[in-house]
Design a protein around this motif. Sequence first.
Motif, PDB file in Angstrom:
ATOM      1  N   TRP A   7       2.159 -14.198  35.600  1.00 19.24           N
ATOM      2  CA  TRP A   7       0.873 -15.046  35.954  1.00 19.24           C
ATOM      3  C   TRP A   7       1.331 -16.494  36.383  1.00 19.24           C
ATOM      4  O   TRP A   7       0.852 -17.313  37.065  1.00 19.24           O
ATOM      5  CB  TRP A   7      -0.053 -15.217  34.825  1.00 19.24           C
ATOM      6  N   GLU A   8       2.482 -16.965  35.555  1.00 19.46           N
ATOM      7  CA  GLU A   8       2.868 -18.217  35.829  1.00 19.46           C
ATOM      8  C   GLU A   8       3.492 -18.358  37.272  1.00 19.46           C
ATOM      9  O   GLU A   8       3.955 -19.375  37.736  1.00 19.46           O
ATOM     10  CB  GLU A   8       3.979 -18.702  34.724  1.00 19.46           C
TER      11      GLU A   8
ATOM     12  N   VAL B 232       0.454  -7.240  23.246  1.00 21.26           N
ATOM     13  CA  VAL B 232       1.771  -7.963  23.295  1.00 21.26           C
ATOM     14  C   VAL B 232       1.876  -9.024  24.416  1.00 21.26           C
ATOM     15  O   VAL B 232       1.628  -8.527  25.731  1.00 21.26           O
ATOM     16  CB  VAL B 232       2.710  -7.109  23.328  1.00 21.26           C
ATOM     17  N   ASP B 233       1.789 -10.303  23.933  1.00 24.24           N
ATOM     18  CA  ASP B 233       1.646 -11.352  25.201  1.00 24.24           C
ATOM     19  C   ASP B 233       3.098 -11.636  25.933  1.00 24.24           C
ATOM     20  O   ASP B 233       3.895 -12.469  25.508  1.00 24.24           O
ATOM     21  CB  ASP B 233       1.085 -12.634  24.775  1.00 24.24           C
ATOM     22  N   THR B 234       3.213 -10.761  27.012  1.00 23.76           N
ATOM     23  CA  THR B 234       4.629 -10.803  27.848  1.00 23.76           C
ATOM     24  C   THR B 234       4.446 -11.610  28.975  1.00 23.76           C
ATOM     25  O   THR B 234       5.499 -12.205  29.492  1.00 23.76           O
ATOM     26  CB  THR B 234       4.835  -9.318  28.259  1.00 23.76           C
TER      27      THR B 234
ATOM     28  N   THR C 187       0.916  -4.799  33.458  1.00 23.60           N
ATOM     29  CA  THR C 187       1.232  -4.270  32.198  1.00 23.60           C
ATOM     30  C   THR C 187       0.691  -2.986  31.749  1.00 23.60           C
ATOM     31  O   THR C 187      -0.349  -2.570  32.345  1.00 23.60           O
ATOM     32  CB  THR C 187       0.945  -5.582  31.027  1.00 23.60           C
ATOM     33  N   THR C 188       1.039  -2.548  30.490  1.00 23.93           N
ATOM     34  CA  THR C 188       0.309  -1.278  30.046  1.00 23.93           C
ATOM     35  C   THR C 188      -0.905  -1.968  29.250  1.00 23.93           C
ATOM     36  O   THR C 188      -1.221  -3.010  29.480  1.00 23.93           O
ATOM     37  CB  THR C 188       1.381  -0.622  28.721  1.00 23.93           C
ATOM     38  N   GLU C 189      -1.617  -1.093  28.699  1.00 23.47           N
ATOM     39  CA  GLU C 189      -2.858  -1.358  28.131  1.00 23.47           C
ATOM     40  C   GLU C 189      -2.909  -2.233  26.837  1.00 23.47           C
ATOM     41  O   GLU C 189      -3.763  -2.770  26.516  1.00 23.47           O
ATOM     42  CB  GLU C 189      -3.880  -0.195  27.839  1.00 23.47           C
ATOM     43  N   ILE C 190      -1.704  -2.359  26.420  1.00 30.98           N
ATOM     44  CA  ILE C 190      -1.422  -3.223  25.125  1.00 30.98           C
ATOM     45  C   ILE C 190      -0.433  -4.565  25.538  1.00 30.98           C
ATOM     46  O   ILE C 190       0.015  -5.332  24.700  1.00 30.98           O
ATOM     47  CB  ILE C 190      -0.774  -2.605  24.003  1.00 30.98           C
ATOM     48  N   GLY C 191      -0.283  -4.665  26.933  1.00 31.46           N
ATOM     49  CA  GLY C 191       0.590  -5.981  27.446  1.00 31.46           C
ATOM     50  C   GLY C 191       1.817  -5.930  27.627  1.00 31.46           C
ATOM     51  O   GLY C 191       2.710  -6.876  28.091  1.00 31.46           O
ATOM     52  N   THR C 192       2.486  -4.715  27.274  1.00 34.49           N
ATOM     53  CA  THR C 192       3.987  -4.525  27.536  1.00 34.49           C
ATOM     54  C   THR C 192       4.204  -4.217  28.830  1.00 34.49           C
ATOM     55  O   THR C 192       3.468  -3.559  29.652  1.00 34.49           O
ATOM     56  CB  THR C 192       4.213  -3.511  26.663  1.00 34.49           C
TER      57      THR C 192
END
Length: 226
Positions: free
Chosen positions: A66-67, A132-134, A139-144
Amino acid sequence: MREELVQRNVAKLVQVRGATYEVNRGLNADQARNLRVVTENNPLKALYTLALYLGLRRGELLGLRWEDINLDDKFLEIRQTLQRVDGELRAVTPKTRRSRRTVPLIDLCVDDLREHGERQARDRKSVGERWVDTGYVFTTEIGTPIEPDNLRRNWYPVRTAAGLDGVRLHDLRHSCVTLLLGLKVPPHIVQAIVGHANLDVTMTIYAHTSLDEMRAALNKLGEHLT
């Protein structure tokens, strides 16, 4: 040779084969429009939009953060790619200077990315502390990060639904090149958008898929000579 111990440069006798580049036929305009319809409700809709409209590589898409995106000023920067290296998923620097690039975003891409961000925010809220804030966009549904092979598995049912059996995800990148050149966009502009290391690659893709234009040109010659 500088010491005058040999009379000629024997390195000139070495023949080096030119690089080969595997190219499949890309999507035509109707197929591209249909792909948009098929992916409308797909969680990775924005990824397919960027692949088709900007010609981003798989690793560039998965490594996008996003950055790296400015939705207000409408551009994104390719700073890294996500790849498996020695069995480990890593963010690596693009290999060439042209691969590290800034690409403008058209409104359609901005809209899809905003929608995707909202979807990701809902996912973050639904999984709570498991998120998981990557910082990755896709990402996957958990942020990875998404495994490259898992992205391929997502693509297969999409291409089947769109009637594109046999088309690779990478062919969306080729489609971007051929569609832009078909619209008479100057080749060096297309090269800058997709990040080809040299213009020959850009034109090789186009030459492989421009049979209709070549046929039209030959028909003109036939008409001229009769």
